[in-house]
Design a protein around this motif. Structure first.
Motif, mmCIF file in Angstrom:
data_model
loop_
_atom_site.group_PDB
_atom_site.id
_atom_site.type_symbol
_atom_site.label_atom_id
_atom_site.label_comp_id
_atom_site.label_asym_id
_atom_site.label_seq_id
_atom_site.Cartn_x
_atom_site.Cartn_y
_atom_site.Cartn_z
ATOM 1 N N MET A 1 0.836 -1.187 0.000
ATOM 2 C CA MET A 1 0.000 0.000 0.000
ATOM 3 C C MET A 1 0.880 1.249 0.000
ATOM 4 O O MET A 1 1.612 1.504 0.948
ATOM 5 N N LYS A 2 0.834 1.983 -1.076
ATOM 6 C CA LYS A 2 1.641 3.181 -1.240
ATOM 7 C C LYS A 2 0.979 4.355 -0.523
ATOM 8 O O LYS A 2 -0.236 4.484 -0.513
ATOM 9 N N ILE A 3 1.781 5.207 0.087
ATOM 10 C CA ILE A 3 1.284 6.397 0.766
ATOM 11 C C ILE A 3 1.117 7.507 -0.265
ATOM 12 O O ILE A 3 2.010 7.751 -1.075
ATOM 13 N N GLU A 4 -0.023 8.169 -0.232
ATOM 14 C CA GLU A 4 -0.266 9.294 -1.134
ATOM 15 C C GLU A 4 -0.002 10.604 -0.393
ATOM 16 O O GLU A 4 -0.494 10.806 0.711
ATOM 17 N N LEU A 5 0.765 11.472 -1.015
ATOM 18 C CA LEU A 5 1.080 12.776 -0.432
ATOM 19 C C LEU A 5 0.370 13.877 -1.204
ATOM 20 O O LEU A 5 0.239 13.797 -2.427
#
Length: 106
Positions: A1-5
Motif C-alpha cells: 500500500m503506497k502512501i499518497e502525499l
C-alpha cells in the motif's frame, strides 16, 4: 500500500531531503532482494532517504521507483536524475507532515 502525499506535503519533504546524502545505491544488478531489504532498514531508521540508481535507463529507474514504493509501502517524494527520494513514517515519528498549506508558513 503506497502512501499518497498532497503536493504541499511533497514540497515540504523535498525541502527536508535537499541536504541529505544518498544512503542506498542500486547497482548494475538492479533492484535485488538485498537492496530492497536495505532500503526498508534505512526507511525505518531515517524515514526520509535518498537512493542513487546507477544506469542511464530512465524508464528502468521509474519502474524501480514504483516497485520500491509498492513493495515497501512508502511515498514517492521525488525522482530527479539518478536520485530517488522516499518517505515512510516509522514508529518513532521524526518528521511531522504539515496538515495544510498554512502550517508550512508557520
Amino acid at each position: 500500500m503506497k502512501i499518497e502525499l498532497k503536493p504541499f506535503q511533497r514540497k515540504y519533504l523535498q525541502g527536508l531531503a535537499h541536504g541529505i546524502d544518498p544512503v542506498v545505491m542500486i547497482g548494475n544488478n538492479g533492484l535485488t532482494e538485498a537492496v530492497v531489504r536495505e532500503i526498508a532498514i534505512s526507511l525505518d531508521a531515517h524515514e526520509l532517504i535518498k537512493v542513487r540508481v546507477l544506469g542511464d535507463d530512465r524508464d528502468a529507474r521509474v519502474a524501480m521507483f514504483e516497485q520500491i514504493c509498492d513493495e515497501l509501502g512508502c511515498a514517492p517524494v521525488q525522482h530527479i536524475g539518478k536520485l530517488l527520494v522516499l518517505w515512510r513514517p516509522s514508529d518513532k515519528a521524526r518528521i511531522t507532515l504539515p496538515k495544510n498549506k498554512q502550517a508550512m508558513k508557520d
